[in-house]
Design an enzyme around this catalytic site. Structure first.
Site, mmCIF file in Angstrom:
data_model
loop_
_atom_site.group_PDB
_atom_site.id
_atom_site.type_symbol
_atom_site.label_atom_id
_atom_site.label_comp_id
_atom_site.label_asym_id
_atom_site.label_seq_id
_atom_site.Cartn_x
_atom_site.Cartn_y
_atom_site.Cartn_z
ATOM 1 N N ARG A 151 39.309 53.627 40.399
ATOM 2 C CA ARG A 151 39.933 52.371 40.855
ATOM 3 C C ARG A 151 41.308 52.670 41.455
ATOM 4 N NH1 ARG A 151 37.016 48.153 38.738
ATOM 5 N NH2 ARG A 151 36.037 48.496 36.735
ATOM 6 N N HIS A 207 40.813 31.494 41.747
ATOM 7 C CA HIS A 207 39.738 31.637 40.756
ATOM 8 C C HIS A 207 39.047 30.284 40.582
ATOM 9 C CE1 HIS A 207 37.679 33.376 37.338
ATOM 10 N NE2 HIS A 207 37.906 32.247 36.695
#
Ligand code: GRF
Length: 197
Positions: free
Chosen positions: A68, A112
């Protein structure tokens, strides 16, 4: 910061929030420019949205990075190359590391599809339906290391209607997202500019 703030948009999928942001800019409602869209799925529809609109776009396929951190390092490098002032996650389905946060401190926003802190993480709409809440919504927040936990900038409530499916509810939430995200980006850019003055 540049006179017209430069946005770097991170997207993994459909790109409807990208379109809403681009439309708000075109309508003169958001004083910014989309410097680059970075996407991680080669076949993501967001690529076509960029092509249609002549928006520069760069594929960074996370499958080609060993960690990542390495993906985020390349991400940050690309965003810096395009002289991005504010990073806007619009359906970016990767967990962010300290590497990206350190290079853009307080300069990464996310949207979100729930009223945080309820239903963080994946499948937020499904979680809300399953739990049986009568009101859900969407949240714009600053990105921190903890997923979906950063300081909240804006929220819009959306009612859950009888007979809603994940699709119908998500669609209604997205209508709210498309209004609140460009507005919140504009307000946040203004806040950043004032801090810099
Ligand atoms: C949005 O619902 C957003 O809340 C979530 O991912 C979805 C992205 O949709 N983080 P789109 O790709 O912008 O249409």
């Amino acid at each position: 910061m540049y006179s017209v703030p430069q946005l770097g948009i991170l997207a993994s999928g459909k790109g409807s929030n990208l379109v809403a942001i681009a439309d708000a800019i075109a309508a003169g409602e958001l004083n910014a420019q989309i410097a680059v869209v970075i996407y991680n799925n080669p076949d993501a529809p967001v690529r076509e949205r960029c092509q249609e609109r002549g928006i520069p776009h760069v594929l960074l396929n996370h499958r080609e990075f060993a960690s990542r951190e390495l993906l985020d390092d390349r991400l940050a490098h690309t965003l810096e190359q395009y002289q991005v002032d504010l990073v806007v996650m619009a359906g970016w389905m990767r967990i962010v590391t300290q590497v990206l946060i350190d290079r853009f401190p307080h300069r990464i926003l996310n949207i979100h599809p729930s009223l945080l802190p309820s239903f963080p993480g994946h499948r937020a709409v499904q979680q809300a339906l399953e739990y049986g809440v009568k009101i859900t919504g969407c949240t714009v927040h600053i990105v921190t290391l903890e997923v979906d936990r950063g300081p909240i900038l804006a929220q819009v409530p959306v009612p859950v209607l009888p007979g809603d499916t994940v699709e119908t509810l998500h669609q209604r939430i997205q209508q709210a997202e498309h209004k609140i995200y460009p507005k919140t980006i504009g307000a946040y850019l203004q806040r950043l500019r004032q801090l810099n003055e």
